[in-house]
Design a protein around this motif. Structure first.
Motif, short mmCIF file in Angstrom:
data_model
loop_
_atom_site.label_atom_id
_atom_site.label_comp_id
_atom_site.label_asym_id
_atom_site.label_seq_id
_atom_site.Cartn_x
_atom_site.Cartn_y
_atom_site.Cartn_z
N UNK A 15 55.96 102.82 39.18
CA UNK A 15 57.11 103.09 40.05
C UNK A 15 58.43 103.27 39.31
N UNK A 16 58.47 103.10 37.99
CA UNK A 16 59.72 103.28 37.25
C UNK A 16 60.06 104.76 37.18
N UNK A 17 61.11 105.22 37.90
CA UNK A 17 61.40 106.65 37.94
C UNK A 17 61.83 107.19 36.58
N UNK A 18 61.36 108.37 36.27
CA UNK A 18 61.82 109.03 35.04
C UNK A 18 63.33 109.23 35.08
N UNK A 19 63.89 109.32 36.27
CA UNK A 19 65.34 109.46 36.41
C UNK A 19 66.06 108.27 35.78
N UNK A 29 51.68 101.77 46.10
CA UNK A 29 50.74 101.88 44.99
C UNK A 29 50.24 103.30 44.75
N UNK A 30 50.56 104.24 45.63
CA UNK A 30 50.06 105.60 45.43
C UNK A 30 51.17 106.63 45.27
N UNK A 31 52.44 106.22 45.30
CA UNK A 31 53.51 107.24 45.25
C UNK A 31 54.26 107.28 43.92
N UNK A 32 53.94 106.41 42.98
CA UNK A 32 54.73 106.32 41.76
C UNK A 32 54.92 107.64 41.05
N UNK A 37 40.64 100.96 49.14
CA UNK A 37 41.39 99.92 49.84
C UNK A 37 42.13 98.97 48.90
N UNK A 38 41.66 98.79 47.68
CA UNK A 38 42.30 97.81 46.80
C UNK A 38 43.78 98.08 46.61
N UNK A 39 44.19 99.34 46.63
CA UNK A 39 45.62 99.64 46.48
C UNK A 39 46.45 99.07 47.62
N UNK A 40 45.82 98.73 48.72
CA UNK A 40 46.53 98.17 49.86
C UNK A 40 46.60 96.65 49.82
#
Length: 533
Positions: A83-87, A233-236, A208-211
Motif C-alpha cells: 500500500x505504500x504509494x509510489x507518489x 489487500x487487493x488495491x495496493x 478469502x484469506x485477503x479478507x
C-alpha cells in the motif's frame, strides 16, 4: 459546549508552567506514518518535533535481531509492502528498493491420497498448469483470471484516491464505474462473490484469506469487516502485489527517519507523551523522558500516530472501545528450507511467495467458528513468508551462503479474547498446533530445520495480540488500531479522514480513515490537512 472547551481551560492553567520551546507541529509517535508526516511537513518549512516512546523510531515497521548471537535482521512485526504509494516515495526522494516476489502463493493440500498443491506465479503457463493439475480442468483457472481482472480494475481506480481528499460514497462508486464489482466488494459479503466465482474449496480459501488478515470475521459477516480488509489487500498501487522491502522493513523506516531529519525535523526517542491540551488553535504536549523529567512543548498542530484510544487518553477524554486483534505472529530462522511432501514443487518456489496452511474455505470457516465459541482453532490457519529468498541481505553473508533462511508466519482467527486468561500457556498451545499444521505438508518436521541461537535455543518466537498490545500499545493487539473503514467519507470523517473533534489535533496513524498496513498514507494525508489550512 464546544468539544475543546475543557481543554481550553486546562491549557490556560498549564501556561503558568514553563514551556520548553514551541513550534509548528508536534507529532506523537515515531512509526512509519508519523515519519512520513514529519518529512512532508519539514520539507514544507514547518518546525516539526517527533516524540517516540521507544528507543528507536519505526513503530511496528522495524527490523531487529531477535535471536541472541545470530546476525539475522528480521522484519519483526510487519513483513510485506503493497500500500505504500509510489507518489510518497517519489515526493520524499526515498531511495528504497521494494522488490517483487517471483511467486505469488503456494497452497499445499492432499487430493486422492496424494500430496499436491496450487502454485500461483512463475508465469502464466505454469500457473495454468498448476490449476489444471489441482482441479482437473481449465474452468477454475479461467474464473481466477476473471475475478482478479475485476479486482485489478477496481484497484486501478480506487488506489489513486487514497492520497486525495476523501471522496463521497457516490463519487467513489462513480470512479469504480462497475456496478457488479461495487456490489461484490462494497455491498454484499465477499463470501457471496467467492462462492459465485469458484467451486473448489482450496481456491475459495486462497481468495478469502485477503479478507481475514488481522480481521476476525466470517466470509458472510453482514457488517462487511471482511470486505473492508479484502479491499485494502487487493488495491495496493493499482496491482495488489505484495512486495519485499530490501534490507528489511527497518530499511524503509530508517530511510524515512533520515529524510525527515535531513529536512530539519527533530526526532526525539525515549520520550513518552503524557498529555495533550488544546483550545483548537494552539496546543501543548507534555512528555516524559526515561529519566523521569517532564517537558511541555507548544505547537500550532498536534499529529498523533498512536491509536484513537491512546489519543483520547492523552486528551483526558473517553475513547472508542478497542477492536481486538486476531493474529499470531511467528518469526523463525532456519538452517535450511524444509523438504515438501508435494513432489512437484521445489521448496524455493513454495516459500518464495505466500505459503498457505489450513486455509481452505471450509477450514477457515471451522477455525472461525471454534474461535467465536471461545476455543483455539484445532487446525489454526496461517500463511508464511520467506523474506530471505527475495532479499538475502538481511542475513550475514555466512548465514546466506550456508543456506539459512527466515520464515515469518501470520496466523488467522486467533482473537485477543482467547489469550486473556493465560497468554503464555495459550501462546505455547497455539504455536504447537500451528507448527503441526505446517508439518502435515512437510517431508521433515520444521523443528529439525530451525537454527539455534548463541545459547543453543531454537530460533523461533511467537507474538499474540496481547503481546503486541504490551510491546507496541496496539489496542487489543489490533494491527489496524481499530476496525478498517471503506475509503470514502462518512459522517464525522472530515476532508482527509484524519480529523478529530479538535481542529488542530489530527490522527496520522493506522487509526485514520484509509489507515492500516505499511502505507504512509495517513501520514501523507495528515500533512496535507495541515498544509492546506
Amino acid at each position: 459546549m464546544p468539544a475543546h472547551s475543557a481543554s481550553s481551560r486546562a491549557i490556560s492553567r498549564s501556561r503558568s508552567r514553563s514551556v520548553s520551546g514551541s513550534g509548528d507541529v508536534v507529532i506523537v509517535g515515531g512509526g512509519h506514518n508519523a515519519l512520513v508526516a514529519a518529512a512532508y511537513l519539514a520539507r514544507a518549512g514547518r518546525a516539526v518535533t517527533v516524540l517516540e516512546r521507544l528507543d528507536a523510531t519505526g513503530g511496528a515497521a522495524v527490523s531487529t535481531r531477535p535471536f541472541p548471537g545470530v546476525d539475522a535482521r528480521l522484519s519483526r512485526y510487519s513483513y510485506l509492502v503493497s500500500l505504500m504509494p509510489k507518489k510518497i516515495l517519489g515526493d520524499l526522494g526515498l531511495a528504497v528498493d521494494i522488490r517483487p516476489r517471483t511467486i505469488s502463493s503456494y497452497t499445499p493440500t492432499v487430493r486422492a491420497g496424494r500430496s499436491t498443491g496450487l502454485l500461483v506465479g512463475g508465469g502464466t503457463e505454469r500457473t495454468r498448469a498448476s490449476f489444471a493439475r489441482l482441479t482437473g480442468g481449465e474452468g477454475t483457472y479461467e474464473a481466477w483470471t476473471r475475478f482478479h481482472a475485476m479486482t485489478r480494475r477496481v484497484a486501478e481506480r480506487v488506489f489513486p484516491t487514497l492520497t486525495e481528499p476523501l471522496p463521497t460514497r457516490a463519487e467513489l462508486r462513480a470512479r469504480v464505474d462497475d456496478e457488479a464489482a461495487w456490489r461484490m466488494l462494497f455491498e454484499e459479503p465477499i463470501g457471496v462473490a467467492v462462492e459465485r466465482y469458484f467451486d473448489d474449496d482450496l481456491v475459495r480459501g486462497v481468495v478469502l484469506t485477503d479478507a481475514l488478515i488481522g480481521t476476525f470475521a466470517d466470509a458472510h459477516d453482514p457488517a462487511l469487516a471482511q470486505n473492508r480488509c479484502f479491499l485494502y489487500h487487493v488495491i495496493g498501487n493499482g496491482t495488489g502485489d505484495w512486495d519485499v522491502p530490501v534490507g528489511g522493513m527497518g530499511a524503509l523506516t530508517d530511510a524515512l527517519a533520515a529524510t525527515a531529519r535531513a529536512a530539519g525535523a527533530r526526532l526525539l526517542t525515549g520520550c513518552e507523551a503524557t498529555r495533550i491540551e488544546t483550545d483548537g488553535r494552539t496546543a501543548e504536549v507534555a512528555y516524559r523522558t526515561g529519566e523521569g523529567e517532564t517537558t511541555v512543548l507548544g505547537a500550532r498542530h498536534v499529529l498523533v500516530g498512536a491509536s484513537p484510544q491512546e489519543l483520547a487518553r492523552l486528551l483526558g477524554e473517553s475513547g472508542p472501545a478497542p477492536a481486538e486483534g486476531a493474529q499470531l505472529k511467528v518469526n523463525m530462522l532456519l538452517k535450511r528450507l524444509p523438504r515438501l511432501k508435494d513432489p512437484d514443487v521445489d521448496p524455493r518456489d513454495a516459500f518464495a511467495g505466500t505459503f498457505h496452511v489450513g486455509e481452505g474455505y471450509g477450514e477457515l470457516a471451522a477455525a472461525y467458528a471454534e474461535a467465536a465459541a471461545g476455543r483455539l482453532p484445532s487446525a489454526p490457519p496461517g500463511e508464511i513468508y520467506c523474506h530471505s529468498l527475495t532479499d538475502p541481505t538481511i542475513l550475514a553473508p555466512e548465514l546466506a551462503e550456508s543456506g539459512h533462511h527466515t520464515l515469518t508466519l501470520f496466523g488467522l482467527h486467533t482473537p485477543a479474547r482467547l489469550f486473556t486468561t493465560d497468554n503464555e500457556g495459550t501462546r505455547a498451545d497455539l504455536l504447537a498446533a500451528t507448527l503441526a499444521g505446517l508439518d502435515a505438508h512437510l517431508a521433515e518436521p520444521i523443528a529439525d530445520c530451525l537454527a539455534e541461537d548463541a545459547d543453543g535455543r531454537p530460533c523461533i518466537e511467537a507474538k499474540t495480540p496481547l503481546d503486541l498490545e504490551r510491546e507496541l500499545r496496539l489496542p487489543g493487539g489490533n494491527i489496524f488500531h481499530r476496525a478498517l473503514a471503506f475509503p470514502y467519507a462518512q459522517e464525522g470523517t472530515g476532508r482527509w479522514g484524519v480529523e478529530t473533534a479538535h481542529p488542530n489535533v489530527l490522527l496520522c496513524g493506522a487509526g485514520a480513515v484509509r489507515g492500516g498496513g505499511v502505507s504512509g498514507i495517513p501520514g501523507h494525508n495528515a500533512a496535507m490537512a495541515v498544509l492546506g489550512r
